[in-house]
Design a protein around this motif. Structure first.
Motif, PDB file in Angstrom:
ATOM      1  N   HIS A 168     -26.107  17.518   5.950  1.00 53.86           N
ATOM      2  CA  HIS A 168     -25.085  17.743   6.968  1.00 53.86           C
ATOM      3  C   HIS A 168     -23.958  16.754   6.722  1.00 53.86           C
ATOM      4  CE1 HIS A 168     -23.071  16.819  10.857  1.00 53.86           C
ATOM      5  NE2 HIS A 168     -23.019  18.142  10.900  1.00 53.86           N
ATOM      6  N   VAL A 169     -22.758  17.262   6.510  1.00 56.45           N
ATOM      7  CA  VAL A 169     -21.599  16.415   6.246  1.00 56.45           C
ATOM      8  C   VAL A 169     -20.424  16.930   7.066  1.00 56.45           C
ATOM      9  CG1 VAL A 169     -20.035  15.477   4.516  1.00 56.45           C
ATOM     10  CG2 VAL A 169     -22.412  15.949   3.899  1.00 56.45           C
ATOM     11  N   ASP A 170     -20.052  16.181   8.092  1.00 50.61           N
ATOM     12  CA  ASP A 170     -18.863  16.492   8.900  1.00 50.61           C
ATOM     13  C   ASP A 170     -18.827  17.944   9.377  1.00 50.61           C
ATOM     14  OD1 ASP A 170     -18.059  13.871   8.438  1.00 50.61           O
ATOM     15  OD2 ASP A 170     -16.842  14.414   6.698  1.00 50.61           O
ATOM     16  N   GLY A 171     -19.936  18.422   9.912  1.00 51.49           N
ATOM     17  CA  GLY A 171     -19.984  19.773  10.442  1.00 51.49           C
ATOM     18  C   GLY A 171     -20.340  20.838   9.435  1.00 51.49           C
ATOM     19  N   HIS A 172     -20.398  20.472   8.147  1.00 50.61           N
ATOM     20  CA  HIS A 172     -20.852  21.403   7.113  1.00 50.61           C
ATOM     21  C   HIS A 172     -22.358  21.217   6.927  1.00 50.61           C
ATOM     22  CE1 HIS A 172     -16.907  22.763   5.486  1.00 50.61           C
ATOM     23  NE2 HIS A 172     -16.504  21.606   6.000  1.00 50.61           N
ATOM     24  N   ARG A 173     -23.108  22.308   7.028  1.00 50.98           N
ATOM     25  CA  ARG A 173     -24.549  22.241   6.877  1.00 50.98           C
ATOM     26  C   ARG A 173     -24.945  22.984   5.610  1.00 50.98           C
ATOM     27  NH1 ARG A 173     -27.303  23.255  12.319  1.00 50.98           N
ATOM     28  NH2 ARG A 173     -26.565  25.375  11.992  1.00 50.98           N
ATOM     29  N   PHE A 174     -25.758  22.345   4.796  1.00 43.90           N
ATOM     30  CA  PHE A 174     -26.183  22.916   3.514  1.00 43.90           C
ATOM     31  C   PHE A 174     -27.707  22.976   3.471  1.00 43.90           C
ATOM     32  CE2 PHE A 174     -22.465  20.232   2.983  1.00 43.90           C
ATOM     33  CZ  PHE A 174     -21.569  21.008   2.283  1.00 43.90           C
ATOM     34  N   LYS A 175     -28.235  23.957   2.733  1.00 41.79           N
ATOM     35  CA  LYS A 175     -29.658  23.985   2.429  1.00 41.79           C
ATOM     36  C   LYS A 175     -29.828  24.344   0.966  1.00 41.79           C
ATOM     37  CE  LYS A 175     -34.162  25.916   3.566  1.00 41.79           C
ATOM     38  NZ  LYS A 175     -34.941  26.891   4.369  1.00 41.79           N
ATOM     39  N   ASN A 176     -30.654  23.563   0.271  1.00 40.52           N
ATOM     40  CA  ASN A 176     -30.880  23.799  -1.147  1.00 40.52           C
ATOM     41  C   ASN A 176     -31.816  24.979  -1.392  1.00 40.52           C
ATOM     42  OD1 ASN A 176     -29.259  21.721  -1.949  1.00 40.52           O
ATOM     43  ND2 ASN A 176     -30.899  20.413  -2.735  1.00 40.52           N
ATOM     44  N   LEU A 177     -31.737  25.503  -2.608  1.00 42.04           N
ATOM     45  CA  LEU A 177     -32.674  26.530  -3.034  1.00 42.04           C
ATOM     46  C   LEU A 177     -34.102  26.055  -2.776  1.00 42.04           C
ATOM     47  CD1 LEU A 177     -30.867  27.376  -6.364  1.00 42.04           C
ATOM     48  CD2 LEU A 177     -31.346  29.060  -4.569  1.00 42.04           C
ATOM     49  N   PRO A 178     -34.955  26.889  -2.200  1.00 40.98           N
ATOM     50  CA  PRO A 178     -36.288  26.419  -1.811  1.00 40.98           C
ATOM     51  C   PRO A 178     -37.316  26.400  -2.937  1.00 40.98           C
ATOM     52  CG  PRO A 178     -35.970  28.672  -1.068  1.00 40.98           C
ATOM     53  CD  PRO A 178     -34.659  28.228  -1.664  1.00 40.98           C
ATOM     54  N   HIS A 179     -37.157  27.258  -3.928  1.00 40.28           N
ATOM     55  CA  HIS A 179     -38.181  27.372  -4.963  1.00 40.28           C
ATOM     56  C   HIS A 179     -37.881  26.427  -6.127  1.00 40.28           C
ATOM     57  CE1 HIS A 179     -39.945  30.711  -2.860  1.00 40.28           C
ATOM     58  NE2 HIS A 179     -38.780  31.332  -2.837  1.00 40.28           N
ATOM     59  N   LEU A 180     -38.910  25.751  -6.575  1.00 38.60           N
ATOM     60  CA  LEU A 180     -38.736  24.725  -7.607  1.00 38.60           C
ATOM     61  C   LEU A 180     -38.032  25.266  -8.847  1.00 38.60           C
ATOM     62  CD1 LEU A 180     -39.283  21.888  -8.717  1.00 38.60           C
ATOM     63  CD2 LEU A 180     -41.551  22.691  -9.433  1.00 38.60           C
ATOM     64  N   ARG A 181     -38.492  26.406  -9.354  1.00 37.37           N
ATOM     65  CA  ARG A 181     -37.916  26.924 -10.593  1.00 37.37           C
ATOM     66  C   ARG A 181     -36.448  27.267 -10.421  1.00 37.37           C
ATOM     67  NH1 ARG A 181     -39.014  25.768 -15.227  1.00 37.37           N
ATOM     68  NH2 ARG A 181     -41.233  26.119 -14.777  1.00 37.37           N
ATOM     69  N   GLU A 182     -36.068  27.872  -9.297  1.00 29.69           N
ATOM     70  CA  GLU A 182     -34.662  28.205  -9.070  1.00 29.69           C
ATOM     71  C   GLU A 182     -33.816  26.939  -8.964  1.00 29.69           C
ATOM     72  OE1 GLU A 182     -34.631  30.579  -5.586  1.00 29.69           O
ATOM     73  OE2 GLU A 182     -35.424  32.376  -6.574  1.00 29.69           O
ATOM     74  N   SER A 220     -19.133  25.778  14.184  1.00 32.73           N
ATOM     75  CA  SER A 220     -18.009  25.859  15.108  1.00 32.73           C
ATOM     76  C   SER A 220     -18.088  24.683  16.077  1.00 32.73           C
ATOM     77  CB  SER A 220     -18.072  27.173  15.890  1.00 32.73           C
ATOM     78  OG  SER A 220     -19.180  27.154  16.776  1.00 32.73           O
ATOM     79  N   PRO A 221     -16.988  24.375  16.776  1.00 31.69           N
ATOM     80  CA  PRO A 221     -17.047  23.296  17.772  1.00 31.69           C
ATOM     81  C   PRO A 221     -18.173  23.496  18.783  1.00 31.69           C
ATOM     82  CG  PRO A 221     -14.771  23.910  17.367  1.00 31.69           C
ATOM     83  CD  PRO A 221     -15.616  24.901  16.619  1.00 31.69           C
ATOM     84  N   GLY A 222     -18.369  24.739  19.241  1.00 28.95           N
ATOM     85  CA  GLY A 222     -19.437  25.008  20.192  1.00 28.95           C
ATOM     86  C   GLY A 222     -20.814  24.771  19.597  1.00 28.95           C
ATOM     87  N   GLN A 223     -20.989  25.160  18.325  1.00 29.94           N
ATOM     88  CA  GLN A 223     -22.273  24.938  17.662  1.00 29.94           C
ATOM     89  C   GLN A 223     -22.556  23.452  17.492  1.00 29.94           C
ATOM     90  OE1 GLN A 223     -21.410  27.387  14.164  1.00 29.94           O
ATOM     91  NE2 GLN A 223     -23.132  28.731  14.693  1.00 29.94           N
ATOM     92  N   ARG A 224     -21.510  22.683  17.165  1.00 28.74           N
ATOM     93  CA  ARG A 224     -21.705  21.241  16.992  1.00 28.74           C
ATOM     94  C   ARG A 224     -22.118  20.600  18.309  1.00 28.74           C
ATOM     95  NH1 ARG A 224     -17.343  18.359  13.076  1.00 28.74           N
ATOM     96  NH2 ARG A 224     -18.924  16.754  13.293  1.00 28.74           N
ATOM     97  N   ILE A 225     -21.513  21.026  19.400  1.00 37.22           N
ATOM     98  CA  ILE A 225     -21.870  20.483  20.704  1.00 37.22           C
ATOM     99  C   ILE A 225     -23.316  20.862  21.057  1.00 37.22           C
ATOM    100  CG2 ILE A 225     -21.387  20.571  23.170  1.00 37.22           C
ATOM    101  CD1 ILE A 225     -18.416  21.062  22.377  1.00 37.22           C
ATOM    102  N   SER A 226     -23.658  22.139  20.859  1.00 40.83           N
ATOM    103  CA  SER A 226     -25.011  22.588  21.175  1.00 40.83           C
ATOM    104  C   SER A 226     -26.052  21.851  20.346  1.00 40.83           C
ATOM    105  CB  SER A 226     -25.136  24.105  20.945  1.00 40.83           C
ATOM    106  OG  SER A 226     -24.334  24.825  21.844  1.00 40.83           O
ATOM    107  N   GLU A 227     -25.768  21.686  19.064  1.00 40.29           N
ATOM    108  CA  GLU A 227     -26.716  21.003  18.196  1.00 40.29           C
ATOM    109  C   GLU A 227     -26.891  19.549  18.608  1.00 40.29           C
ATOM    110  OE1 GLU A 227     -26.313  20.160  13.627  1.00 40.29           O
ATOM    111  OE2 GLU A 227     -27.212  22.137  13.921  1.00 40.29           O
ATOM    112  N   ARG A 228     -25.796  18.912  18.978  1.00 39.58           N
ATOM    113  CA  ARG A 228     -25.876  17.513  19.408  1.00 39.58           C
ATOM    114  C   ARG A 228     -26.712  17.395  20.679  1.00 39.58           C
ATOM    115  NH1 ARG A 228     -20.881  13.875  18.035  1.00 39.58           N
ATOM    116  NH2 ARG A 228     -21.760  14.502  16.055  1.00 39.58           N
ATOM    117  N   ILE A 229     -26.544  18.349  21.585  1.00 38.69           N
ATOM    118  CA  ILE A 229     -27.343  18.343  22.814  1.00 38.69           C
ATOM    119  C   ILE A 229     -28.822  18.505  22.482  1.00 38.69           C
ATOM    120  CG2 ILE A 229     -27.882  19.706  24.873  1.00 38.69           C
ATOM    121  CD1 ILE A 229     -24.848  20.265  25.087  1.00 38.69           C
ATOM    122  N   LEU A 230     -29.149  19.477  21.625  1.00 38.42           N
ATOM    123  CA  LEU A 230     -30.543  19.735  21.268  1.00 38.42           C
ATOM    124  C   LEU A 230     -31.200  18.517  20.635  1.00 38.42           C
ATOM    125  CD1 LEU A 230     -30.153  23.325  19.776  1.00 38.42           C
ATOM    126  CD2 LEU A 230     -31.363  22.736  21.885  1.00 38.42           C
TER     127      LEU A 230
END
Length: 347
Positions: free
Chosen positions: A239-253, A272-282
């Motif tokens: 997570h970097v400044d509101g950008h969320r990333f997920k890496n490839l899950p399978h080792l070979r890929e 989005s601003p709303g998502q960032r607020i909701s995530e921070r609350i959670l």
């Protein structure tokens, strides 16, 4: 394993191509059993990260250790290279419960590992425990807590057993090979952990984490307060400044993607601003100090309207609302997930 280390270091370098100012404050090796790496490979990984990042502001470096494979020379190497915190996956001090969890260490391995860690120079230590294990009783859970307290450590993590999809435990549950704990028993175990640890001066600071004052896990606090973090390896999240990333899950890929010179990302989302607020609350609601209203990035009118919407939860004694924070009360802890969704659903 050497090839895996090479790729981890190559991925780390990808993050520095256009950002030379990366100065991590914490590092955490986990999400599996990192201590399976041979000592030479682990040392090369640690040294390689030091070469790729500016660690002058590093406050904490944690590595998860399997109690069954802890080795004094290995731990001495980790301490000499700058690792200052270890987390041991004890899970239980009951042999039958460990067998149910398919963990292959003996309870005595945990005590031996803690002793070796101290001999190697570590002072900041954590032990993970699991409750609501099938056939676990309140008494056996209390005994595990007592055994953990005898270790005289300053941090414990206590997690209710969850049944993740496509895991052996979940398959066995579906086949009726055991009866899971009831919600009532799980809540009793949670309260037992809170009371027993508090009596020993180890207070909860996050729903599943307990520490003496000043011994909280600084890395995990970054997650719970909505900070920035970079994840390396298959399935790692960032997570970097509101950008969320997920890496490839399978080792070979993942192995095939890293050499292309692009981050091995399979999912990228700009919140989005709303998502960032909701995530921070959670996330922040999980903390004992609760939600810091000054971090919600909403104006005074929006804050007032939100507080008005959630006031019924305060009347039910599920949460407390102050001018600066919203936090869970005892009754709210029992239904924390439902309360969190109610609080975050307004954005």
């Amino acid at each position: 394993m050497d090839a895996f280390v090479d790729l981890l270091l190559a991925e780390a370098k990808l993050w520095t191509f256009d950002r030379r100012d990366l100065t991590p404050r914490t590092i955490f090796f986990g999400g599996g059993t990192p201590s399976l790496l041979p000592a030479a490979s682990m040392q090369r990984l640690i040294v390689g990260l030091k070469d790729r990042f500016d660690l002058s502001q590093l406050e904490e470096w944690t590595i998860e250790i399997n109690p069954a494979t802890a080795d004094l020379d290995y731990l001495k190497m980790l301490r000499a290279e700058g690792v200052d915190r270890l987390s041991f996956g004890a899970q239980s001090f009951d042999r039958d419960e460990l067998k149910t969890l398919e963990r292959h260490h003996d309870p005595a391995d945990v005590e031996n590992s803690i002793a070796m860690a101290r001999q190697a120079g570590f002072q900041r230590l954590n032990v993970d425990l699991i409750y609501a294990i099938p056939n676990q009783t309140l008494e056996s859970w209390r005994r595990s807590l007592d055994r953990a307290l005898l270790l005289q450590i300053d941090h414990l993590s206590c997690y209710g057993l969850t049944y993740e999809s496509n895991t052996p435990m979940t398959v066995r549950k579906r086949l009726g090979q055991f009866t899971p704990s009831t919600d009532e028993l799980e809540l009793q175990m949670y309260k037992q952990a809170r009371d027993s640890l508090a009596a020993a001066g180890i207070e909860w600071y996050e729903i599943s984490n307990y520490a003496r004052a000043g011994q909280e896990c600084r890395h995990n606090l970054i997650y719970w307060t909505g900070g920035n973090y970079i994840g390396l390896g298959p399935s790692a999240a960032s997570h970097v400044d509101g950008h969320r990333f997920k890496n490839l899950p399978h080792l070979r890929e993942w192995e095939q993607a890293v050499p292309t010179g692009q981050l091995p990302v399979v999912e990228h989302e700009l919140l989005s601003p709303g998502q960032r607020i909701s995530e921070r609350i959670l996330l922040q609601l999980r903390l004992r100090c609760g939600i810091d209203l000054n971090t919600l990035e909403i104006d005074a009118d929006e804050r007032a309207a939100w507080v008005e919407r959630i006031t019924p939860l305060a009347r039910k004694r599920l949460i407390s609302i102050t001018p600066t924070h919203v936090h869970l009360l005892d009754a709210g802890l029992a239904v924390a997930d439902a309360v969190a969704l109610e609080l975050a659903g307004s954005f």
